[in-house]
Design an enzyme around this catalytic site. Structure first.
Site, PDB file in Angstrom:
ATOM      1  N   GLY A  40       6.909 -22.408 -31.254  1.00  7.22           N
ATOM      2  CA  GLY A  40       7.028 -21.253 -32.090  1.00  7.22           C
ATOM      3  C   GLY A  40       8.285 -20.808 -32.367  1.00  7.22           C
ATOM      4  O   GLY A  40       8.497 -20.315 -33.510  1.00  7.22           O
ATOM      5  N   GLU A  95      11.515 -15.767 -27.802  1.00  8.28           N
ATOM      6  CA  GLU A  95      10.229 -16.085 -28.250  1.00  8.28           C
ATOM      7  C   GLU A  95       9.711 -15.514 -29.606  1.00  8.28           C
ATOM      8  O   GLU A  95      10.339 -14.567 -30.216  1.00  8.28           O
ATOM      9  CB  GLU A  95       9.353 -15.447 -27.294  1.00  8.28           C
ATOM     10  CG  GLU A  95       7.700 -15.595 -27.445  1.00  8.28           C
ATOM     11  CD  GLU A  95       7.390 -16.958 -27.224  1.00  8.28           C
ATOM     12  OE1 GLU A  95       7.811 -17.777 -27.962  1.00  8.28           O
ATOM     13  OE2 GLU A  95       6.304 -17.203 -26.290  1.00  8.28           O
ATOM     14  N   ASP A  96       8.751 -16.031 -30.457  1.00  6.10           N
ATOM     15  CA  ASP A  96       8.526 -15.785 -31.798  1.00  6.10           C
ATOM     16  C   ASP A  96       7.832 -14.238 -31.694  1.00  6.10           C
ATOM     17  O   ASP A  96       7.970 -13.713 -32.550  1.00  6.10           O
ATOM     18  CB  ASP A  96       7.645 -16.897 -32.356  1.00  6.10           C
ATOM     19  CG  ASP A  96       6.524 -17.226 -31.344  1.00  6.10           C
ATOM     20  OD1 ASP A  96       6.417 -17.016 -30.298  1.00  6.10           O
ATOM     21  OD2 ASP A  96       5.975 -18.420 -32.040  1.00  6.10           O
ATOM     22  N   ASP A  99       2.673 -10.950 -27.509  1.00 10.22           N
ATOM     23  CA  ASP A  99       1.134 -10.393 -27.953  1.00 10.22           C
ATOM     24  C   ASP A  99       0.495  -9.929 -26.696  1.00 10.22           C
ATOM     25  O   ASP A  99       0.616  -8.796 -26.272  1.00 10.22           O
ATOM     26  CB  ASP A  99       0.252 -11.775 -28.623  1.00 10.22           C
ATOM     27  CG  ASP A  99      -0.829 -11.350 -29.322  1.00 10.22           C
ATOM     28  OD1 ASP A  99      -1.134 -10.150 -29.273  1.00 10.22           O
ATOM     29  OD2 ASP A  99      -1.748 -12.368 -29.078  1.00 10.22           O
ATOM     30  N   THR A 100      -0.262 -10.680 -26.069  1.00 11.30           N
ATOM     31  CA  THR A 100      -0.749 -10.242 -24.877  1.00 11.30           C
ATOM     32  C   THR A 100       0.313 -10.050 -23.608  1.00 11.30           C
ATOM     33  O   THR A 100       0.008  -9.050 -22.736  1.00 11.30           O
ATOM     34  CB  THR A 100      -2.015 -11.344 -24.232  1.00 11.30           C
ATOM     35  OG1 THR A 100      -1.226 -12.535 -23.762  1.00 11.30           O
ATOM     36  CG2 THR A 100      -2.870 -11.534 -25.212  1.00 11.30           C
ATOM     37  N   THR A 103       2.311 -15.169 -21.567  1.00 13.11           N
ATOM     38  CA  THR A 103       3.187 -16.224 -21.828  1.00 13.11           C
ATOM     39  C   THR A 103       4.429 -15.952 -21.184  1.00 13.11           C
ATOM     40  O   THR A 103       5.222 -16.374 -20.365  1.00 13.11           O
ATOM     41  CB  THR A 103       3.227 -16.626 -23.396  1.00 13.11           C
ATOM     42  OG1 THR A 103       2.061 -17.015 -23.886  1.00 13.11           O
ATOM     43  CG2 THR A 103       4.257 -17.794 -23.408  1.00 13.11           C
ATOM     44  N   LEU A 104       5.123 -14.890 -21.810  1.00 14.70           N
ATOM     45  CA  LEU A 104       6.436 -14.315 -21.303  1.00 14.70           C
ATOM     46  C   LEU A 104       6.361 -14.005 -20.059  1.00 14.70           C
ATOM     47  O   LEU A 104       7.439 -14.252 -19.354  1.00 14.70           O
ATOM     48  CB  LEU A 104       6.840 -13.350 -22.202  1.00 14.70           C
ATOM     49  CG  LEU A 104       7.378 -13.675 -23.717  1.00 14.70           C
ATOM     50  CD1 LEU A 104       7.926 -12.700 -24.569  1.00 14.70           C
ATOM     51  CD2 LEU A 104       8.682 -14.644 -23.395  1.00 14.70           C
ATOM     52  N   LYS A 128       3.498  -7.422 -30.781  1.00 18.18           N
ATOM     53  CA  LYS A 128       2.129  -6.918 -31.255  1.00 18.18           C
ATOM     54  C   LYS A 128       1.958  -5.853 -29.872  1.00 18.18           C
ATOM     55  O   LYS A 128       0.894  -6.361 -29.151  1.00 18.18           O
ATOM     56  CB  LYS A 128       1.009  -7.873 -31.138  1.00 18.18           C
ATOM     57  CG  LYS A 128       1.262  -8.619 -32.655  1.00 18.18           C
ATOM     58  CD  LYS A 128      -0.359  -9.221 -32.660  1.00 18.18           C
ATOM     59  CE  LYS A 128      -0.035 -10.583 -32.988  1.00 18.18           C
ATOM     60  NZ  LYS A 128      -1.457 -11.458 -32.907  1.00 18.18           N
ATOM     61  N   PHE A 149      -3.159 -11.702 -36.864  1.00 18.87           N
ATOM     62  CA  PHE A 149      -2.749 -12.914 -36.802  1.00 18.87           C
ATOM     63  C   PHE A 149      -1.658 -13.311 -37.940  1.00 18.87           C
ATOM     64  O   PHE A 149      -2.362 -13.224 -38.876  1.00 18.87           O
ATOM     65  CB  PHE A 149      -3.982 -13.996 -36.556  1.00 18.87           C
ATOM     66  CG  PHE A 149      -3.595 -15.261 -35.993  1.00 18.87           C
ATOM     67  CD1 PHE A 149      -3.311 -15.300 -34.748  1.00 18.87           C
ATOM     68  CD2 PHE A 149      -3.140 -16.235 -36.839  1.00 18.87           C
ATOM     69  CE1 PHE A 149      -2.878 -16.483 -34.248  1.00 18.87           C
ATOM     70  CE2 PHE A 149      -2.507 -17.470 -36.306  1.00 18.87           C
ATOM     71  CZ  PHE A 149      -2.560 -17.781 -35.011  1.00 18.87           C
ATOM     72  N   ASP A 156       2.400 -20.810 -36.008  1.00 13.59           N
ATOM     73  CA  ASP A 156       1.194 -21.734 -36.610  1.00 13.59           C
ATOM     74  C   ASP A 156      -0.003 -21.194 -36.548  1.00 13.59           C
ATOM     75  O   ASP A 156      -0.527 -20.260 -36.041  1.00 13.59           O
ATOM     76  CB  ASP A 156       1.226 -22.766 -35.604  1.00 13.59           C
ATOM     77  CG  ASP A 156       0.669 -22.626 -34.211  1.00 13.59           C
ATOM     78  OD1 ASP A 156       1.057 -21.860 -33.654  1.00 13.59           O
ATOM     79  OD2 ASP A 156      -0.186 -23.551 -33.753  1.00 13.59           O
ATOM     80  N   ARG A 162       4.096 -23.887 -39.720  1.00 17.59           N
ATOM     81  CA  ARG A 162       5.206 -23.019 -39.062  1.00 17.59           C
ATOM     82  C   ARG A 162       6.558 -23.358 -40.028  1.00 17.59           C
ATOM     83  O   ARG A 162       7.385 -22.751 -39.932  1.00 17.59           O
ATOM     84  CB  ARG A 162       5.604 -24.253 -38.172  1.00 17.59           C
ATOM     85  CG  ARG A 162       4.727 -24.175 -36.845  1.00 17.59           C
ATOM     86  CD  ARG A 162       5.374 -25.081 -35.713  1.00 17.59           C
ATOM     87  NE  ARG A 162       4.271 -25.369 -34.640  1.00 17.59           N
ATOM     88  CZ  ARG A 162       3.836 -24.656 -33.676  1.00 17.59           C
ATOM     89  NH1 ARG A 162       4.364 -23.330 -33.494  1.00 17.59           N
ATOM     90  NH2 ARG A 162       2.850 -24.957 -32.603  1.00 17.59           N
TER      91      ARG A 162
HETATM   92  P1  IMP Z   1       1.178 -13.985 -25.584  1.00 14.15           P
HETATM   93  O1  IMP Z   1       0.877 -14.824 -24.397  1.00 14.15           O
HETATM   94  O2  IMP Z   1      -0.384 -13.603 -25.992  1.00 14.15           O
HETATM   95  O3  IMP Z   1       1.999 -12.871 -25.507  1.00 14.15           O
HETATM   96  O4  IMP Z   1       1.265 -14.954 -26.793  1.00 14.15           O
HETATM   97  C1  IMP Z   1       2.410 -15.533 -27.061  1.00 14.15           C
HETATM   98  C2  IMP Z   1       2.232 -16.727 -27.924  1.00 14.15           C
HETATM   99  O5  IMP Z   1       0.998 -16.846 -28.701  1.00 14.15           O
HETATM  100  C3  IMP Z   1       3.240 -16.918 -28.892  1.00 14.15           C
HETATM  101  O6  IMP Z   1       4.341 -17.925 -28.402  1.00 14.15           O
HETATM  102  C4  IMP Z   1       2.383 -17.942 -30.000  1.00 14.15           C
HETATM  103  O7  IMP Z   1       2.565 -19.040 -29.803  1.00 14.15           O
HETATM  104  C5  IMP Z   1       0.864 -17.261 -29.847  1.00 14.15           C
HETATM  105  N1  IMP Z   1       0.699 -16.130 -30.776  1.00 14.15           N
HETATM  106  C6  IMP Z   1       0.468 -14.965 -30.624  1.00 14.15           C
HETATM  107  N2  IMP Z   1       0.084 -14.151 -31.761  1.00 14.15           N
HETATM  108  C7  IMP Z   1       0.166 -15.112 -32.527  1.00 14.15           C
HETATM  109  C8  IMP Z   1       0.128 -14.909 -34.295  1.00 14.15           C
HETATM  110  O8  IMP Z   1      -0.381 -13.619 -34.547  1.00 14.15           O
HETATM  111  N3  IMP Z   1       0.056 -16.008 -34.782  1.00 14.15           N
HETATM  112  C9  IMP Z   1       0.588 -17.086 -34.409  1.00 14.15           C
HETATM  113  N4  IMP Z   1       0.831 -17.294 -33.006  1.00 14.15           N
HETATM  114  C10 IMP Z   1       0.559 -16.303 -32.237  1.00 14.15           C
HETATM  115 MG    MG Z   2       1.137 -21.112 -31.181  1.00 16.31          MG
END
Ligand code: IMP
Ligand code: MG
Length: 173
Positions: A40, A95-96, A99-100, A103-104, A128, A149, A156, A162
């Protein structure tokens, strides 16, 4: 499927230049490592490093999996590891979207425990905060957005879109 423009290509480029300047200010001319979490962040990453003035940086990549379509699975897996030795170096993890935070958080712990850098900072294009499941903040943030989203500019929708040059909302039809 209908796409609605959320952040234009021009606005993104302005913000990328701003972030690059802030990261340059933090790094000076140190031999830092810019790390992209694939896939991403690859478009953002390539624009970002080309706006940086520090010519001592190196680039490396890792990949993770955590999403099934538009839903977080709650489990983060590192599917590709770094290829360089980053021991004792300053690292900026790119990182793109944050969100939650799962991942990071996972990547940060992994890099700190396994790769022994001097310091790791996080740079995200989008944040977010309302969807956070763990306590985590990025050091460099492009845009703070609502819990929606978004796609494009690397992000993606089931692996597609993308290559969209701007960021859009997906409106299901
Ligand atoms: P996290 O682990 O929830 O913080 O999410 C991180 C990953 O979720 C990002 O690297 C994205 O690949 C994916 N992601 C989270 N929100 C979106 C969105 O709105 N659109 C597309 N990908 C997302
Ligand atoms: Mg993704």
């Amino acid at each position: 499927m209908k796409l609605k423009t959320y952040i234009t290509a021009e606005k993104i480029q302005e913000k990328v230049a701003e972030l690059a300047a802030r990261i340059d200010e933090y790094l000076g001319d140190s031999e830092a490592v810019m790390i992209a979490n694939l896939k991403g962040s690859v478009i953002f990453f390539s624009d970002l490093i080309r706006q940086m003035k520090n010519m001592n940086i190196t680039a490396d990549f890792l990949s993770t999996e955590s999403y099934a379509g538009t839903e977080h699975t709650g489990i983060v897996k590192i599917t590709r590891d770094l290829s360089m030795d980053i021991t004792g170096k300053k690292v900026v993890l790119v990182e793109d979207i944050l969100d939650t935070g799962l991942t990071l958080e996972h990547i940060m712990r992994y890099i700190r425990d396994i790769h022994n850098p001097e310091d790791v900072k996080i740079c995200v294009l989008l944040d977010k905060p309302s969807n956070r499941r763990v306590e985590l903040a990025a050091d460099f943030v492009g845009f703070t957005i609502e819990n929606e989203f978004v796609v494009g500019y690397g992000l993606d929708y089931y692996e597609k879109l993308r290559n969209l040059p701007y960021i859009a909302l997906v409106e299901e039809q």
